[in-house]
Scaffold this active site. Structure first.
Site, PDB file in Angstrom:
ATOM      1  N   ARG A 105       0.778  -1.107   0.112  1.00  0.00           N
ATOM      2  CA  ARG A 105      -0.024   0.141   0.026  1.00  0.00           C
ATOM      3  C   ARG A 105       1.004   1.375   0.104  1.00  0.00           C
ATOM      4  O   ARG A 105       2.136   0.919   0.219  1.00  0.00           O
ATOM      5  CB  ARG A 105      -0.864   0.038   1.205  1.00  0.00           C
ATOM      6  CG  ARG A 105      -2.369  -0.772   0.915  1.00  0.00           C
ATOM      7  CD  ARG A 105      -3.333  -0.004   1.921  1.00  0.00           C
ATOM      8  NE  ARG A 105      -3.659   1.482   1.682  1.00  0.00           N
ATOM      9  CZ  ARG A 105      -4.223   2.002   2.476  1.00  0.00           C
ATOM     10  NH1 ARG A 105      -4.977   1.555   3.759  1.00  0.00           N
ATOM     11  NH2 ARG A 105      -4.569   3.377   2.073  1.00  0.00           N
ATOM     12  N   ARG A 151       5.516   3.928  -3.085  1.00  0.00           N
ATOM     13  CA  ARG A 151       5.735   2.783  -3.834  1.00  0.00           C
ATOM     14  C   ARG A 151       7.135   2.655  -4.702  1.00  0.00           C
ATOM     15  O   ARG A 151       7.880   1.698  -4.949  1.00  0.00           O
ATOM     16  CB  ARG A 151       4.570   2.522  -4.778  1.00  0.00           C
ATOM     17  CG  ARG A 151       3.425   2.207  -3.923  1.00  0.00           C
ATOM     18  CD  ARG A 151       2.149   1.824  -4.795  1.00  0.00           C
ATOM     19  NE  ARG A 151       0.870   1.912  -3.886  1.00  0.00           N
ATOM     20  CZ  ARG A 151      -0.061   0.850  -4.167  1.00  0.00           C
ATOM     21  NH1 ARG A 151      -0.129   0.135  -5.342  1.00  0.00           N
ATOM     22  NH2 ARG A 151      -1.191   0.977  -3.480  1.00  0.00           N
TER      23      ARG A 151
END
Length: 308
Positions: free
Chosen positions: A145, A151
């Site tokens: 997440r 990310r």
């Protein structure tokens, strides 16, 4: 001068970027000033996997603020919206859609095929996880997440702990980070989520903004999204399996046609049903419903039932 219109947005960098793009486009088209109003959603407060949080977790607070009159309109990532629109609200515009495909960002600028067996690849979507497993590349897929920047940092940052991540190209593009993309994934390998890359501009159904916001609507993008979302809505009642869809508009012999591809995949990637339908943009919703019926006739209900 008119008072600025209040545009509700989540506080993430991506949400603010796409809301600002929409605000600027509306001002350019209509002359109306727009100010952003940040709204915190329950999805922003939780660190649980998205699949556990449920559909609509990132949009309910925005919709509550709309219905309460705290904001005048909101911009959503269309793929985050539940398929049912709440009473009193209306999707007034679907602006031109960004590229709906998924992308890979990997260490060493490797493509998916170049990743060695055992490479650890992160993504937040069960749809992507299932399709990665289906490729049979012996990759370790882990659910993650976080926003786009965090990310990418897990691959490119000083504390990187992943070999690659898969993200929506649209989000990477809206944040100006396309130079870091290793590979844009062919939909034949990784079919996108329904409505991926599209934005939904929403207001109250009785608002005088309905007509104003229509200046932002892009008919081909709306038709593609309507087809994909109609497929999803028809499958959703019993659906716990990853669902993917991608509609394209192209010139046919008698005018524009929609070509819609859809897929239902088991989470481990061992089983998949992939089918397609064509029709006219005016019949977008019916094309989506018909493709969902085809998928169910081909056994998608059994496939989905096996994942519960």
């Amino acid at each position: 001068m008119s008072a600025p219109l209040r545009l509700g947005t989540r506080g993430s960098a991506l949400a603010i970027a796409q809301s600002q793009l929409t605000a600027d486009a509306l001002t350019a088209a209509t002359g109306r000033p727009v100010e952003l109003v940040r709204i915190v959603t329950s999805g922003d407060r939780s660190s649980a996997p998205v699949a556990q949080l449920g559909v609509g977790v990132f949009v309910s607070a925005l919709r509550d603020a709309l219905l309460a009159g705290e904001i005048d309109f909101a911009v959503h990532s269309y793929k985050d919206l539940p398929t049912a629109v709440p009473a009193g609200l209306y999707i007034a515009a679907v602006p031109p859609r960004e590229d709906p495909r998924d992308v890979l960002i990997a260490k060493g600028d490797r493509t998916l095929a170049e990743l060695p067996p055992g490479s650890v690849i992160g993504t937040g979507a069960v749809r992507r996880i299932a399709q990665l497993h289906a490729l049979g590349l012996e990759l370790q897929v882990t659910p993650i997440r976080g926003n786009v920047d965090s990310r990418i940092a897990r691959v490119r940052g000083p504390e990187a702990d992943l070999d690659a991540v898969v993200l929506a190209r649209a989000g990477v593009a809206r944040l100006g980070r396309t130079a870091e993309i290793t590979e844009t994934l062919d939909p034949m390998l990784m079919l996108p989520a329904p409505a991926q890359g599209a934005l939904a501009v929403e207001c109250r159904a009785d608002s005088d903004l309905v007509e104003l916001l229509a200046a932002l609507d892009h008919a081909p993008s709306r038709a593609a999204v309507v087809a994909e979302r109609a497929m999803l809505a028809t499958l959703e009642a019993g659906c716990s399996a990853p669902v993917a869809a991608h509609a394209e508009l192209a010139e046919g012999e008698t005018g524009d046609e929609i070509y819609l591809r859809g897929a239902v995949i088991s989470p481990d990637g061992s089983r998949a049903i992939r089918l397609s339908r064509t029709g006219t943009p005016a019949d977008a919703a019916e094309i989506g419903k018909a493709l969902a019926a085809d998928l169910l006739d081909a056994g998608a209900d059994t496939l989905m039932g096996s994942t519960e």
